[in-house]
Write a protein that holds these residues in place. Structure first.
Motif, PDB file in Angstrom:
ATOM      1  N   TYR A  67     -69.269   0.730  47.528  1.00 29.64           N
ATOM      2  CA  TYR A  67     -69.215   1.940  48.016  1.00 29.64           C
ATOM      3  C   TYR A  67     -69.591   3.049  46.801  1.00 29.64           C
ATOM      4  O   TYR A  67     -69.378   2.789  45.763  1.00 29.64           O
ATOM      5  CB  TYR A  67     -67.929   2.683  48.591  1.00 29.64           C
ATOM      6  CG  TYR A  67     -67.379   1.868  49.761  1.00 29.64           C
ATOM      7  CD1 TYR A  67     -67.851   2.042  51.008  1.00 29.64           C
ATOM      8  CD2 TYR A  67     -66.612   0.695  49.548  1.00 29.64           C
ATOM      9  CE1 TYR A  67     -67.162   1.560  52.200  1.00 29.64           C
ATOM     10  CE2 TYR A  67     -66.059   0.091  50.685  1.00 29.64           C
ATOM     11  CZ  TYR A  67     -66.361   0.440  51.882  1.00 29.64           C
ATOM     12  OH  TYR A  67     -65.860  -0.329  52.992  1.00 29.64           O
ATOM     13  N   LEU A 119     -70.161   9.119  51.402  1.00 34.54           N
ATOM     14  CA  LEU A 119     -69.800   7.808  50.902  1.00 34.54           C
ATOM     15  C   LEU A 119     -70.831   6.816  51.527  1.00 34.54           C
ATOM     16  O   LEU A 119     -70.864   6.676  52.878  1.00 34.54           O
ATOM     17  CB  LEU A 119     -68.591   7.407  51.731  1.00 34.54           C
ATOM     18  CG  LEU A 119     -67.906   6.055  51.319  1.00 34.54           C
ATOM     19  CD1 LEU A 119     -67.397   6.101  49.889  1.00 34.54           C
ATOM     20  CD2 LEU A 119     -66.475   5.857  52.140  1.00 34.54           C
ATOM     21  N   PHE A 121     -72.385   3.101  51.734  1.00 32.78           N
ATOM     22  CA  PHE A 121     -71.754   1.531  51.622  1.00 32.78           C
ATOM     23  C   PHE A 121     -73.202   0.916  51.917  1.00 32.78           C
ATOM     24  O   PHE A 121     -73.630   0.390  53.016  1.00 32.78           O
ATOM     25  CB  PHE A 121     -70.717   0.990  52.588  1.00 32.78           C
ATOM     26  CG  PHE A 121     -71.126   2.023  53.950  1.00 32.78           C
ATOM     27  CD1 PHE A 121     -71.649   1.449  55.145  1.00 32.78           C
ATOM     28  CD2 PHE A 121     -70.480   2.996  54.169  1.00 32.78           C
ATOM     29  CE1 PHE A 121     -71.731   2.208  56.286  1.00 32.78           C
ATOM     30  CE2 PHE A 121     -70.442   3.942  55.299  1.00 32.78           C
ATOM     31  CZ  PHE A 121     -71.009   3.504  56.144  1.00 32.78           C
ATOM     32  N   ALA A 132     -64.819   2.686  55.948  1.00 32.93           N
ATOM     33  CA  ALA A 132     -65.110   3.897  55.170  1.00 32.93           C
ATOM     34  C   ALA A 132     -64.259   4.917  55.574  1.00 32.93           C
ATOM     35  O   ALA A 132     -63.999   5.631  54.502  1.00 32.93           O
ATOM     36  CB  ALA A 132     -66.520   4.282  55.922  1.00 32.93           C
TER      37      ALA A 132
END
Length: 252
Positions: A67, A119, A121, A132
């Motif tokens: 991440y 965030l 990923f 998440a």
């Protein structure tokens, strides 16, 4: 401003416990002021227009997934929402249970008080996506934060993410509306709340002084003015035909 628990959406995050797996911070960097230029490769001007004061970037690993977490600290919750509103597109999940968030195939974005949080990923796997919320909770929970104060005209709008934008200055405004950019030329404003409605737009323009409000009122036909207050004017208009929606962050 109203006070409340840190981001209502934290209440609806996954109940799985991060403690069950190891959270690894592989790298952490902090940028302030013009230091953003070296990190963002040309995108810093937009953030600086909203008054960003600090960026904390972390490369993370959790439960076998990578991440990239970015937390941008802004002067106000409205500034945090504003920069967020320019970076959310095609949300798969938006504003769940009253929180301000947008989940897309490779990214979860949210507004947490005066912070805009992203965030990413990169794998895009279902596991990364499901985790998440919990990853964000690990870094954001346990504090209090002010809520975004939306204009009355847009308080009932749901969802707001991906629809309602807040534009602090010329850079953001020019990205979403050439019509308003031309209309507000020479007029000082503190912010513009903006929504597209078919081939029209609706906007609430905020001012520091009544004189600037009057300057805009004189430019507008009476039929385009929906409402006014001491320091705001709500109007409608038609967007220029050559305008097009900009691509989202990372092209998602």
């Amino acid at each position: 401003m109203m006070k409340g628990l840190l981001l209502t959406c934290l209440l609806c995050l996954s109940i799985s416990c991060l403690e069950a797996q190891e959270m690894t911070v592989k790298r952490e960097r902090v940028f302030t002021g013009t230091g953003l230029y070296g990190y963002m490769n040309g995108g810093a001007e937009q953030f600086l227009e909203y008054g960003v004061t600090k960026l904390t970037a972390r490369d993370l690993e959790y439960d076998g997934e990578e991440y990239a977490l970015e937390i941008y600290e802004m002067p106000t919750p409205e500034d945090a929402y504003g920069i967020y509103s320019l970076h959310v597109f095609r949300c798969q999940r938006a504003d769940t249970l009253g929180c301000i968030d947008c989940l897309s195939p490779y990214q979860l974005q949210t507004v947490c008080g005066n912070r805009y949080v992203s965030l990413v990923f990169p794998s895009g796997s279902e596991r990364a996506k499901l985790q998440a919320d919990a990853v964000l909770r690990h870094f954001l929970s346990g504090e209090e934060a002010e809520k975004v104060e939306f204009p009355v005209a847009f308080q009932s709008l749901s969802p707001k993410s991906g629809i309602l934008k807040f534009l602090r200055g010329k850079i953001g405004l020019s990205e979403v509306s050439s019509s308003l950019t031309h209309l507000l030329e020479g007029i000082q404003y503190t912010g513009v709340w903006f929504v597209e409605e078919g081939d029209l737009y609706r906007a609430v323009v905020c001012f520091e002084t009544p004189d600037q409000l009057e300057a805009l009122r004189k430019k507008l036909p009476a039929g385009q003015i929906r409402n006014t207050g001491d320091l705001f004017l709500e109007c409608v208009g038609k967007e220029d035909e050559n305008d097009s929606e900009p691509d989202g962050l990372f092209g998602f």
